[in-house]
Every structure is written in C-alpha cells, then in structure tokens.
Design a protein around this motif. Sequence first.
Motif, PDB file in Angstrom:
ATOM      1  N   TYR A 125       0.852  -1.185   0.000  1.00 25.91           N
ATOM      2  CA  TYR A 125       0.000   0.000   0.000  1.00 25.91           C
ATOM      3  C   TYR A 125       0.895   1.246   0.000  1.00 25.91           C
ATOM      4  O   TYR A 125       1.940   1.262   0.644  1.00 25.91           O
ATOM      5  N   TYR A 126       0.451   2.274  -0.720  1.00 28.24           N
ATOM      6  CA  TYR A 126       1.183   3.537  -0.747  1.00 28.24           C
ATOM      7  C   TYR A 126       0.307   4.657  -0.194  1.00 28.24           C
ATOM      8  O   TYR A 126      -0.898   4.714  -0.469  1.00 28.24           O
ATOM      9  N   ILE A 127       0.923   5.545   0.560  1.00 29.08           N
ATOM     10  CA  ILE A 127       0.308   6.830   0.891  1.00 29.08           C
ATOM     11  C   ILE A 127       1.078   7.886   0.114  1.00 29.08           C
ATOM     12  O   ILE A 127       2.290   8.042   0.297  1.00 29.08           O
ATOM     13  N   THR A 128       0.385   8.582  -0.790  1.00 32.20           N
ATOM     14  CA  THR A 128       1.030   9.523  -1.700  1.00 32.20           C
ATOM     15  C   THR A 128       0.272  10.858  -1.734  1.00 32.20           C
ATOM     16  O   THR A 128      -0.856  10.948  -1.230  1.00 32.20           O
ATOM     17  N   PRO A 129       0.856  11.878  -2.347  1.00 34.59           N
ATOM     18  CA  PRO A 129       0.162  13.174  -2.443  1.00 34.59           C
ATOM     19  C   PRO A 129      -1.162  13.112  -3.204  1.00 34.59           C
ATOM     20  O   PRO A 129      -1.976  14.032  -3.074  1.00 34.59           O
ATOM     21  N   LYS A 130      -1.380  12.065  -3.986  1.00 38.44           N
ATOM     22  CA  LYS A 130      -2.634  11.950  -4.736  1.00 38.44           C
ATOM     23  C   LYS A 130      -3.849  11.801  -3.810  1.00 38.44           C
ATOM     24  O   LYS A 130      -4.987  11.968  -4.240  1.00 38.44           O
ATOM     25  N   MET A 131      -3.598  11.484  -2.543  1.00 37.08           N
ATOM     26  CA  MET A 131      -4.686  11.289  -1.580  1.00 37.08           C
ATOM     27  C   MET A 131      -5.070  12.577  -0.863  1.00 37.08           C
ATOM     28  O   MET A 131      -6.024  12.581  -0.084  1.00 37.08           O
TER      29      MET A 131
END
Length: 337
Positions: free
Chosen positions: A36-42
């Motif tokens: 899983y990634y947490i990125t600026p897109k969220m």
Amino acid sequence: MKILIATDAWDPQTNGVVITLKNLGKQLINNKNEVYYITPKMFKTIPCPTYPEIRLSINIWPKINKIIKKIDPEVVHIATEGPIGFFTKKYCNKHNIKFTTSYHTKFPEYIYERIKIKLVENLAYKFLANFHKDAERTLVTTKSIKNELIYKGFIKNKLKVWTRGVDRSIFKKINGRSFDYKPPIYIYVGRVSVEKNLTEFLDLNIDGTKIVIGNGPMLDYLKKKYFNVLFLGKKDQFTIAKYLLESDVFVFPSKTDTFGVVVIEALAMGLPVAAFPVPGPLDIIGGTKIDVLDWDLKKSIKKALKVDKKDCINLAQKYTWENCAKIFTKQMYINQK
C-alpha cells in the motif's frame, strides 16, 4: 505481509525516488506481499517552492490516521521527509509502531545551490538527522552517502546500504542510428535544474552533438543560452532507452545526487558514463574497468569514448530490482500483531 510505503514523491514525478518505490512495490507483490502507498494523490497539494514538480500535501492530519488504521500494516516504511513522511512518523510514534526510513535526496545541497547560505544547509542536515533518528533503520543508497551522513550526525548503526536496479524490459534493441546527428553524441537525461550542474557539461568545447532530455526550471534559460544543444524536453522511458542506445557517452555532471538510477540504466544499454568522482558515480563505477571519473569533465568524456560497451553492460548486470527488494525485505521491521 501488509507493507505500507509513505512517500511525498510520486506521479507525475519521474525521478529516482519514484522509480525506486514503484519497482520495489512490484517486486514485493511478486513475493506475495500486499503493498500500500500513501502519496500526495490522496490529499490537497500545493507546489513546492523552487521545485514545483513536488506537490506538498496540506490536509494530511487527521485523514492519514484513518488511512493507516484501515490498512493496519505490519511493515511501515517512510520514504521521504516531507509532510506525508512527517505525519506518518507521528502516527507510528503515537501508536508504538516501529518503522524504517530511507534517505534519497540531498535536499540541503539543493537548498544551498539556490540561496548559497551555508548555515541553512547545516540546519537542514540537523532537521534530517532528527527526522530519521526514531527509525529502526534508515536505508541509504551507497557507502559514500552512509559515510557522509555519519559525519552529518546520523546514527551510524542505523544506516544500511540499499542499492538500486534497472528495468531491462524497457530496452528495445535498435540496429544502427535512426537519427542523423553529428557524432560523437553526448547525452544527459534528468531534471534540468541548478543542482544538476548542467552548465559544466554544456560549457564544454567538444566536437559532436550534445543532447539534453528532461524538464525543469532552468530549461528555458538554458535553451536560450546554448542554442547549439538539442533540448528534447520530457520523453517516455522507451524513447529515452532509444536515445541512450544510440548515443556515445552519457554525461552526468551532478555533484549532489545520492545514486543516479539513470547512470545504471545508461550502463545497461552499453553506454559509458562520464562524471565527477563524487558519491553515486564513484560507488557505481569507481575502481572498475569502466572508471573514467575525473574532476575535469572533458577528460572524463574523452576517456569514456574509449570504453568497451560490453564492459558497461557487464557491470550493470548486478543491479536488479529483485536484489533491491531483497535488501529492503531483510532490513524492514515487522510489527507483531
């Protein structure tokens, strides 16, 4: 195994950090992990001053709490020191979740190249050392960078070398030149900005053709100043591979990179690399058969023209994303449920 990677660097950036994290994720998934990634897109974002390609997330807290809690990861890796990295670290510390971090970018040097104030650079390193001190381990690109960070105040026994790889599937075999530029062809691929030190390459009086692929804040300025250089802008990875294959020397004038994934990509294409003897190039090609590093970039280029392309390909063989993931897996911390 649920693995969470928190990063402030993500699409539409095409730098070494993003390339590394994407390829790492693919390998971890191949090894039967959930990634899983947490990125600026969220989140809502604003452009970073002087580096607008980086989007700074501004509405992270408390939203990130819900994201991490829902994922409920066994492994947390914080890849960057920006807002997402900061608040992920804050959550982990609050909930007693152990995590690892990685150091990808010499932002203190980037800042110095823009404002030329040494005090600010030193303060930036103090901030980074403090950011990473809570990690179980901090992954760094090379031994040279590890030694530099120890000198800058990072905790020695927490620093672990984590190498990079090459996605060889993008390299398409091309027979002969498909463009008619005057040889030798010298190429640079990467961000067009002050910290990449491009002017030391572009100022050289050398016979042949200079090509620059990439975007950045200095692109328009350099186009006007160096009218005899081919500035091709941003290209997709397959087009870049084509140009690399058909060039004679890859010129890497940067003195502030921590590795340079594009260096090993060039080598994998059989393209000799001319560069300064600094961290990154020094760790990759220093002391090898293809070592042409020199503080005189023109001399480095001349020596590179004599390098056997097969030796470049052979050296690049040891850099794989499989090995990159293997090192990551060995160093990651597994929180027991």
